[in-house]
Design a protein around this motif. Sequence first.
Motif, PDB file in Angstrom:
ATOM      1  N   VAL A   1       0.840  -1.193   0.000  1.00 12.50           N
ATOM      2  CA  VAL A   1       0.000   0.000   0.000  1.00 12.50           C
ATOM      3  C   VAL A   1       0.878   1.247   0.000  1.00 12.50           C
ATOM      4  CG1 VAL A   1      -1.925  -1.164   1.140  1.00 12.50           C
ATOM      5  CG2 VAL A   1      -0.254   0.064   2.512  1.00 12.50           C
ATOM      6  N   GLU A   2       0.308   2.344  -0.463  1.00 12.33           N
ATOM      7  CA  GLU A   2       1.035   3.608  -0.521  1.00 12.33           C
ATOM      8  C   GLU A   2       1.541   3.985   0.872  1.00 12.33           C
ATOM      9  OE1 GLU A   2      -0.125   8.241  -1.337  1.00 12.33           O
ATOM     10  OE2 GLU A   2      -1.264   6.694  -2.371  1.00 12.33           O
TER      11      GLU A   2
ATOM     12  N   LYS B   1       0.769   4.210   4.707  1.00 13.26           N
ATOM     13  CA  LYS B   1      -0.572   3.763   5.073  1.00 13.26           C
ATOM     14  C   LYS B   1      -0.668   2.304   5.504  1.00 13.26           C
ATOM     15  CE  LYS B   1      -2.795   7.132   2.091  1.00 13.26           C
ATOM     16  NZ  LYS B   1      -3.674   7.332   0.946  1.00 13.26           N
TER      17      LYS B   1
ATOM     18  N   ALA C   1      -3.772   0.288   7.167  1.00 16.09           N
ATOM     19  CA  ALA C   1      -4.344  -0.890   6.511  1.00 16.09           C
ATOM     20  C   ALA C   1      -4.439  -2.055   7.486  1.00 16.09           C
ATOM     21  CB  ALA C   1      -3.504  -1.283   5.288  1.00 16.09           C
TER      22      ALA C   1
ATOM     23  N   ASP D   1       4.390  -1.191   3.435  1.00 15.64           N
ATOM     24  CA  ASP D   1       4.388   0.126   2.817  1.00 15.64           C
ATOM     25  C   ASP D   1       5.172   0.081   1.518  1.00 15.64           C
ATOM     26  OD1 ASP D   1       3.030   2.145   4.481  1.00 15.64           O
ATOM     27  OD2 ASP D   1       4.493   1.575   6.016  1.00 15.64           O
TER      28      ASP D   1
ATOM     29  N   ALA E   1       2.522   0.481  -6.857  1.00 19.90           N
ATOM     30  CA  ALA E   1       1.403  -0.287  -6.324  1.00 19.90           C
ATOM     31  C   ALA E   1       0.894  -1.274  -7.372  1.00 19.90           C
ATOM     32  CB  ALA E   1       0.283   0.645  -5.878  1.00 19.90           C
TER      33      ALA E   1
ATOM     34  N   TYR F   1      -7.762   1.065   0.545  1.00 18.89           N
ATOM     35  CA  TYR F   1      -6.476   1.017  -0.161  1.00 18.89           C
ATOM     36  C   TYR F   1      -6.640   0.489  -1.581  1.00 18.89           C
ATOM     37  CZ  TYR F   1      -5.879   1.712   4.647  1.00 18.89           C
ATOM     38  OH  TYR F   1      -6.049   2.229   5.901  1.00 18.89           O
TER      39      TYR F   1
END
Length: 165
Positions: free
Chosen positions: A31-32, A35, A39, A85, A97, A147
């Motif tokens: 995930v970005e 975050k 998550a 991450d 991603a 997400y």
Amino acid sequence: MAQETQALCGAENGAKASPVVFTAAKPWLVVEAPKANDAVQFYKAAFGAEELSRVNDPKRKAELELPLIRSAELKIGSSVFVVSDLTDDSYSLVKSAVSGLVFCLETESVEAAVAKAVAAGAVSEDEVAEGEGACCGGVVGKVKDPYGNLWLICSPAKKCGDVAA
């Protein structure tokens, strides 16, 4: 062909090859940044995930209030997956991603599971209804997590022997 490939794997100079046996397959969600911690908390709240382990990025502790997560291993039912991450350093497994991943969760309480996920921050993608699909043969609901991952929440698929002739 698969058996043929397996039989040849590791066989050199006439030596008998040992079969390769995998003990698990673990989906890995990237995930970005930063975050992944959010998550993990979402998957705990929405799906009752249990956090089994976590490895934080040691370089980032001084820079950030919450360090970046290299890997957080989570368990839902008997299945395990990993969340991390997205970073651009040399340790990162991917540099962007990944899209196109769908999870399928089985439960007898589809409506309640969809409602719990939505209450935790997911977005319902459709009405809960009878479904026909790869993992779903009964009731199915669809939610998208914050997400961007799609989760199918399904009643267990009926086995061939369970269907009336």
